[in-house]
Design an enzyme around this catalytic site. Structure first.
Site, PDB file in Angstrom:
ATOM      1  N   ARG A   1       0.845  -1.184   0.000  1.00  0.00           N
ATOM      2  CA  ARG A   1       0.000   0.000   0.000  1.00  0.00           C
ATOM      3  C   ARG A   1       0.884   1.240   0.000  1.00  0.00           C
ATOM      4  O   ARG A   1       1.856   1.324   0.776  1.00  0.00           O
ATOM      5  CB  ARG A   1      -0.921   0.022   1.232  1.00  0.00           C
ATOM      6  CG  ARG A   1      -2.108  -0.930   1.124  1.00  0.00           C
ATOM      7  CD  ARG A   1      -3.053  -0.517  -0.011  1.00  0.00           C
ATOM      8  NE  ARG A   1      -4.221  -1.358  -0.162  1.00  0.00           N
ATOM      9  CZ  ARG A   1      -4.315  -2.424  -0.961  1.00  0.00           C
ATOM     10  NH1 ARG A   1      -3.282  -2.811  -1.675  1.00  0.00           N
ATOM     11  NH2 ARG A   1      -5.447  -3.089  -1.060  1.00  0.00           N
ATOM     12  N   GLU A  55      -3.876   7.163  -5.506  1.00  0.00           N
ATOM     13  CA  GLU A  55      -3.992   6.402  -6.767  1.00  0.00           C
ATOM     14  C   GLU A  55      -5.235   6.841  -7.531  1.00  0.00           C
ATOM     15  O   GLU A  55      -6.326   6.852  -6.946  1.00  0.00           O
ATOM     16  CB  GLU A  55      -4.056   4.906  -6.467  1.00  0.00           C
ATOM     17  CG  GLU A  55      -2.756   4.398  -5.868  1.00  0.00           C
ATOM     18  CD  GLU A  55      -2.745   2.891  -5.601  1.00  0.00           C
ATOM     19  OE1 GLU A  55      -3.746   2.223  -5.932  1.00  0.00           O
ATOM     20  OE2 GLU A  55      -1.745   2.401  -5.073  1.00  0.00           O
ATOM     21  N   HIS A 109      -0.541  -0.373  -9.766  1.00  0.00           N
ATOM     22  CA  HIS A 109      -1.176  -1.252  -8.762  1.00  0.00           C
ATOM     23  C   HIS A 109      -1.760  -2.513  -9.432  1.00  0.00           C
ATOM     24  O   HIS A 109      -2.973  -2.765  -9.381  1.00  0.00           O
ATOM     25  CB  HIS A 109      -2.275  -0.489  -8.003  1.00  0.00           C
ATOM     26  CG  HIS A 109      -2.701  -1.165  -6.728  1.00  0.00           C
ATOM     27  ND1 HIS A 109      -3.211  -0.491  -5.656  1.00  0.00           N
ATOM     28  CD2 HIS A 109      -2.682  -2.484  -6.347  1.00  0.00           C
ATOM     29  CE1 HIS A 109      -3.509  -1.339  -4.680  1.00  0.00           C
ATOM     30  NE2 HIS A 109      -3.192  -2.560  -5.083  1.00  0.00           N
TER      31      HIS A 109
HETATM   32  C1  MLT Z   1      -5.399  -6.363  -2.823  1.00  0.00           C
HETATM   33  O1  MLT Z   1      -5.499  -5.672  -1.821  1.00  0.00           O
HETATM   34  O2  MLT Z   1      -5.988  -7.437  -2.952  1.00  0.00           O
HETATM   35  C2  MLT Z   1      -4.566  -5.899  -3.961  1.00  0.00           C
HETATM   36  O3  MLT Z   1      -3.808  -4.775  -3.627  1.00  0.00           O
HETATM   37  C3  MLT Z   1      -5.374  -5.652  -5.162  1.00  0.00           C
HETATM   38  C4  MLT Z   1      -6.539  -4.778  -4.872  1.00  0.00           C
HETATM   39  O4  MLT Z   1      -6.439  -3.859  -4.091  1.00  0.00           O
HETATM   40  O5  MLT Z   1      -7.591  -5.066  -5.404  1.00  0.00           O
END
Ligand code: MLT
Length: 325
Positions: free
Chosen positions: A234, A263, A281
């Protein structure tokens, strides 16, 4: 009347199966408008999101029929889980399903950094043949520092071991005799030590109030000159201006970020630096991970709507609220 609102891009056979049992309202761009979300969630019993829909107390209040929030992913920073618990709404998520993909991306970024893969590609496409400009380093014999040794951190470290790296891990939830640490032959160290001793630090922290901006100049200034930093977890856990300063001073030889504090981010100095690799991401965005995530979340939504407990719930596995439907 819709049963389920899907407010981000989530598709596949599992969603089709959901459609065959329930009335699904699929609005993949709804996450952009809190007003639209509030309007569309009103009659729904389930809401399925990724990480872009802000699942706030207000949104949950706007859906008096909501029994379950399905978070297709592992991070829960966009869901007010405390409020969901108080409101008796189940929060189902997919804690393991994308871990391999994120770990593989972390390794890919590691190799890309130490071998200058994106920069050499750009240079060669420009018509150059600069072999001496791109003398890299091996991963073999280097020390990887894992900050946050949960599932993804562990899988990343395991892959790094196959390259002949040694591993330092920092995680307040692990004890030195943890079996996974033993499997990695890893040493459990403090945050200060991981930054001081590693050649490459890979961050795998969740976004929590306690981790916001945790990785800052105090960490980066401890690093060995010429070391590398990777973040696939993150963005908010990193102080980006401090990271930029560490790059500019040369303490960091390179940085790879799949995640950002905001983001999508505003274009800034990081975007113009040659020794920075930036990704949008996409750690979890592989066919395999998305398939697993979608199947798991659709399964849990089905279970809750049919009166069975969710398999992967953050707190309660069955809804604790009275609704009109
Ligand atoms: C997650 O938290 O699963 C990954 O960072 C991908 C997302 O955020 O969807």
């Amino acid at each position: 009347m819709p049963d389920i609102l899907i407010s981000e891009a989530i598709e596949g056979a599992a969603v089709d199966a959901l459609r065959s049992r329930f009335h699904v309202l699929y609005l993949p761009d709804a996450w952009k408008s809190p007003q639209l979300l509030a309007e569309k969630v009103r009659d729904c019993r389930a809401l399925i999101v990724r990480n872009q829909t802000p699942v706030t107390a207000q949104l949950m209040d706007a859906g008096p029929e909501l029994l379950v929030i399905g978070r297709a992913g592992v991070g829960l920073d966009n869901v007010d889980v405390d409020y969901a618990r108080q409101a008796g709404i189940v929060v189902a998520f997919t804690p393991d399903q994308n871990a391999i993909s994120v770990a593989e991306l972390a390794i890919g970024l590691m190799i890309s950094l130490v071998r200058f893969i994106p920069a050499a590609d750009r240079d060669t496409r420009a018509g150059n043949w600069n072999r001496r400009r791109f003398v890299g380093s091996e991963l073999y014999g280097k020390t990887l520092g894992i900050v946050g040794a949960g599932k993804i951190g562990y899988l990343t470290a395991r892959r790094a071991r196959a390259f002949g790296m040694s591993v330092l891990a920092c995680d307040p939830f692990l004890s030195p005799d943890n079996v996974l640490l033993a499997d990695l032959q890893a040493e459990l160290v403090t945050l200060e030590e991981v930054f001081a001793r590693a050649d490459i630090v890979s961050c795998h922290l969740p976004a929590l109030p306690q981790t916001a901006g945790l990785l800052n100049s105090a960490c980066f200034e401890r690093m060995k000159p010429g070391s590398y930093f990777i973040n696939t977890s993150r963005g908010k856990v990193v102080n980006e201006p401090d990271l930029l300063s560490a790059l500019k001073s040369g303490r960091l030889a390179g940085v790879a970020l799949d995640v950002r504090a905001t983001e999508p981010p505003q274009l800034g100095e990081l975007e113009s630096m040659p020794n920075v690799i930036l990704m949008p991401h996409i750690g979890a965005w592989t066919l395999e991970a998305q398939d697993r995530v979608t199947v798991a979340i659709c399964e849990d939504i089905t279970r809750v709507l049919e009166g069975r407990p969710a398999v992967s719930a953050v707190h309660q596995a069955t809804p604790q609220r009275m609704t009109a439907r």
